[in-house]
Scaffold this active site. Structure first.
Site, PDB file in Angstrom:
ATOM      1  CG  ASP A 173      44.098 -24.426 -15.751  1.00 40.36           C
ATOM      2  OD1 ASP A 173      43.170 -23.779 -15.256  1.00 40.36           O
ATOM      3  OD2 ASP A 173      44.501 -25.486 -15.354  1.00 40.36           O
ATOM      4  CD  GLU A 208      41.717 -24.528  -9.559  1.00 41.67           C
ATOM      5  OE1 GLU A 208      41.157 -25.551  -9.587  1.00 41.67           O
ATOM      6  OE2 GLU A 208      42.825 -24.311 -10.015  1.00 41.67           O
TER       7      GLU A 208
END
Length: 849
Positions: A173, A208
């Protein structure tokens, strides 16, 4: 004189069905989790053509996650990640240049931008109103086109984020996705026969995890954003298994996905995610909101125990995962940049998809809602006619009504039975005992669900197995039809299981699958095979998501009951023929109820002795070392986000070691006015926090200039209008992720055009580039002349006080890092490695402006 063949007993019947009951799920699991062979070489040895290399992708991920490290927005490592992706863009540009040199006739053009900008946006989450602001954040954008204006007019955007979140190095991630994009671009550029009809825009966004600031920056400020017609968002919430398509927002993009070589997606996942049940989000939200585009959201979801954890490392990524994502992404980019692409048709917008889609055993099925309504209605009508005929018309309908009651009662009984055990497990302090392995909850709640289903049949009384089987067909075909008629595509689940059941009952009626009286065993086999295949896929995918998720949904959330209900409902779907099988042998046997009850008690005893956590399935603990610069106090704030037992004892043991007075920790209850956890707001609502008093160290002198200062400039009061206009300036040298909370009736501000028209609590969170130490917001508020000003609660993270992200330079982190070094070692010893702790040093306080 011939006699009817003797009916087999329950044991012999089960043994006859056992190959199916074992083989079908095993086949499904094998196909569902199969991954491609990972490739290492950049070029095919036989053809010399470029190929996707998982080894290359993982090398990118390893560099980002381990060589650079924890890339939290605002840190030096985040800036290093930004510099690295800029260098990779330059290398892609060089590959493009060389490709043109080899073939000057090739229509190929590459452009790239390093975007830097500031902005703000509203980010509602978990029913909380939140505002984000950012200063000088960056993105790297790379466009591939054929060089013509027509090619650049319509673009497919593919996105991944370079940053990682607070407690994680972020290999999966989202460093793997970054590597996938780089590798896909390389392969396309080096293919001698490839030219894009429509452009590809690769967005390497740098923020993000700070609530999608990077994607907001691109969507609202980059000049090529207006050419984007659709988006492919690449994400990860795990490290194993195929990447899952969990959002698809138009028929055109669903059709595009049908061209991938390894489809793994279903409208069920789409419906679950879009319902808001899963409190998570991706950059996809910003592209939808600000660009009004359609697209596909895809993520690695297996083994999400490591999601946002320290062990999100390349070593824990399953071989073939990156290859799978890369092959599907490359196929999408190839198709969407080709003459067959639907991108030009999306220039005027898109409509919500009216399309059913699902992958089943590696095959991708797509058909329209209109087709679904016709098919499902036809199956229900045919099923009704079949049941009417085989049950003798009106005379048999009363019996069928009781059969429907048995089917519905069985499903309800299963849910009740499982939830009774869930209440007992939670009440006795043995909750989440199944956490460490996704299928484990089937062992605990499966027998309880079966017991509940069996007990429910006592309310029905004696009924023939054939009636129950026929009623099951009616229920499933009716649900498929009705759910589809209200516009929910997940109705396909009931359609794909009702069709083979219909066929099985037809064959049974004409005595192809049975001999003598009663339902034949072949009828059971034919009717049960599709629920086993489909149900196993559903169970595996749902548990992959929801079991690890219970470790982060909050201690007060009914996680135990959620998992119990999932097991009961998916179990009823996967093994629907259990009910007619029980009625095969007359009344529901007390022996069956006793056996399932004994199995339930045994499983409860086994699971009560289990530890939910181990070294690879850890408990998440959040620790904030807070220095209150207003009061001079220092505390350790400790919290967990799950309902597993033992946390209170863990915190009390920690307090006995670290509390300045050896006193018991103070249990807290967080609300919107408790600011010590605001760096995690609104996720902080999930936490169960305690406070441990720490010795006050003289950090001010050692950290001169590293504290938040808040003031008002251009301050003007309009007595006639009863308003005050000012700019709130927040200076935060050495501090990142600052957050402020205050109460006011805001008339106007620079965050958005719609502040709430009332006196309310406002939360503003900041995330800016490394070295940026100031942000501001202009406000006009209703003003009371007797008021001394606006009370502002503030908090921020010391950039050099995050463990283990800053472990290599711990001396610069001051007292917080000295505490964390001792605390981390203590947690490792005390829990035998079963806890993963987020350790951040914060400063906070109160000012009046």
């Amino acid at each position: 004189m011939s006699t009817a063949p003797r009916r087999w007993g329950p044991v012999r019947s089960i043994l006859a069905l056992l190959p199916l009951l074992i083989g079908a799920p095993l086949l499904t699991i094998r196909l569902q989790y199969s991954l491609p062979q990972p490739l290492t070489e950049l070029y095919d040895a036989s053809t010399g053509e470029p190929q996707l290399s998982e080894a290359r992708i993982l090398s990118y991920a390893k560099h980002l996650s381990e060589d650079i490290g924890y890339r939290t927005v605002g840190t030096r490592e985040h800036a290093l990640g930004d510099a690295w992706i800029v260098q990779e863009a330059k290398e892609l540009d060089e590959i493009c240049r060389k490709a043109k040199e080899r073939d000057p006739s090739r229509n190929l053009e590459c452009e790239w931008w390093w975007q830097q900008g500031s902005g703000s946006h509203r980010f509602d989450m978990m029913n909380k109103r939140l505002y984000k602001t950012y200063v000088n954040l960056t993105n790297t954008v790379f466009r591939i086109s054929n060089g013509t204006p027509a090619s650049k007019e319509h673009a497919i955007l593919v996105n991944a984020h370079v940053d990682s979140t607070l407690p994680s190095p972020g290999a999966a991630d989202d460093a793997i996705s970054v590597g996938v994009m780089l590798e896909c671009a390389r392969v396309l550029l080096e293919r001698r026969d490839w030219e894009p009809t429509y452009s590809i825009v690769l967005l390497f966004n740098n923020a993000e995890e700070s609530l999608q600031d990077g994607s907001h920056l691109f969507a609202t400020q980059h000049p090529v954003a207006e050419t984007v017609r659709a988006v492919i968002n690449l994400e990860a919430a795990g490290t194993t298994g195929p990447e899952l398509l969990f959002q698809a927002t138009s028929e055109q993009m669903i059709e595009a996905y049908s061209h991938v070589p390894r489809p793994f997606g279903t409208i069920v996942a789409n419906d679950i995610f879009s319902s808001g049940i899963i409190l998570s989000d991706t950059d996809f939200r910003q592209f939808e909101q600000y660009l009004n585009v359609t697209g596909l959201d895809m993520a690695i979801v297996g083994n999400s125990y490591l999601y946002h954890m320290r062990k999100d490392l390349v070593a824990n990524v399953e071989p073939g995962v990156a290859q799978h994502m890369a092959e599907n992404t490359l196929a999408l980019l190839t198709y969407l940049s080709s003459p067959l692409s639907p991108l030009p048709t999306l220039a005027t917008g898109y409509a919500k998809p009216r399309t059913v889609f699902f992958s089943h055993l590696g095959v991708f099925f797509v058909y329209s809602y209109a087709t679904a309504r016709v098919l499902y209605s036809a199956v229900f009508v045919l099923s009704s006619l079949l049941v009417w005929n085989i049950k003798g018309g009106v005379r048999g309908m009363k019996e069928v009504g009781r059969g429907i009651g048995a089917v519905v009662g069985g499903a309800v009984g299963a849910v009740v039975g499982a939830n009774v055990v869930a209440v007992v497990m939670r009440g006795t302090g043995r909750g989440m005992s199944w956490f460490g392995w996704e299928p484990a909850c089937l062992g605990l709640y499966g027998p309880a669900a079966l017991t509940g289903a069996l007990v429910s049949q006592y309310l029905i009384g004696p009924i023939s197995e054939h009636t129950v089987l026929a009623s099951l067909l009616l229920v499933q075909s009716f649900l498929a039809m009705v759910i589809q008629l209200v516009g929910v595509g997940s109705a396909a689940m009931f359609f794909v299981t009702s069709v083979p059941l219909f066929v099985a009952l037809v064959l049974d009626a004409i005595k192809v699958t049975r001999a003598g009286d009663g339902v034949g065993m072949w009828t059971y086999a034919l009717g049960q095979v599709m629920p086993l295949l489909t149900g196993t896929q559903v169970v595996a995918t749902v548990l992959d998501v929801f079991v690890p998720l219970t470790g982060r949904i909050g201690g007060d959330a009914p996680g135990e009951n959620i998992i119990a209900s999932i097991v009961a409902m998916t179990g009823s779907y996967t093994l629907p023929l259990v009910l007619p099988f029980i009625h095969r042998f007359g009344r529901v046997k007390a022996r069956a109820v006793v056996l399932s009850s004994v199995a339930t008690v045994v499983m409860m005893s086994i699971f009560a002795a289990r530890n939910p956590f181990d070294a690879m399935h850890q408990k998440r603990v959040f620790v904030v070392h807070m220095e209150n610069v207003t009061s001079g106090e220092q505390h350790l704030h400790v919290a967990a986000a799950d309902g597993a037992p033992g946390f209170r004892e863990f915190v009390h043991s920690m307090a006995g070691t670290f509390d300045v007075n050896g006193a018991a920790p103070v249990e807290r209850s967080l609300g919107d006015w408790d600011s010590e956890w605001d760096v995690l707001y609104p996720f902080s609502a999930f936490l169960s926090p305690y406070a441990i008093e720490m010795p006050a160290e003289e950090e001010r002198s050692a950290s001169e200039g590293k504290y938040v200062e808040i003031g008002a400039v251009d301050d003007v009061v309009d007595g006639e209008k009863g308003t005050r206009r000012f700019r709130m300036v927040v200076k935060h040298p050495g501090v990142i992720w600052t957050a402020v909370g205050f109460d006011a009736h805001v008339v106007k501000w620079t965050l958005d055009e719609n502040p709430p028209d009332e006196y309310a609590r406002h939360h503003i969170k900041e995330a800016s580039f490394y070295g940026v130490d100031e942000w501001s917001v202009d406000l006009v508020v209703k003003h009371d002349a007797s008021s001394p000003g606006i009370k502002v609660d503030f908090v921020g993270i010391q950039e050099q006080a995050m463990w283990p992200g800053k472990k290599g330079e711990k001396e610069a982190g001051g007292g917080a890092m000295r505490v964390f070094e001792r605390l981390d070692a203590w947690i490792e010893r005390a829990t035998a490695g079963t806890v993963d702790a987020m350790l951040v040093g914060c400063v906070g306080g109160v000012v009046v402006v």
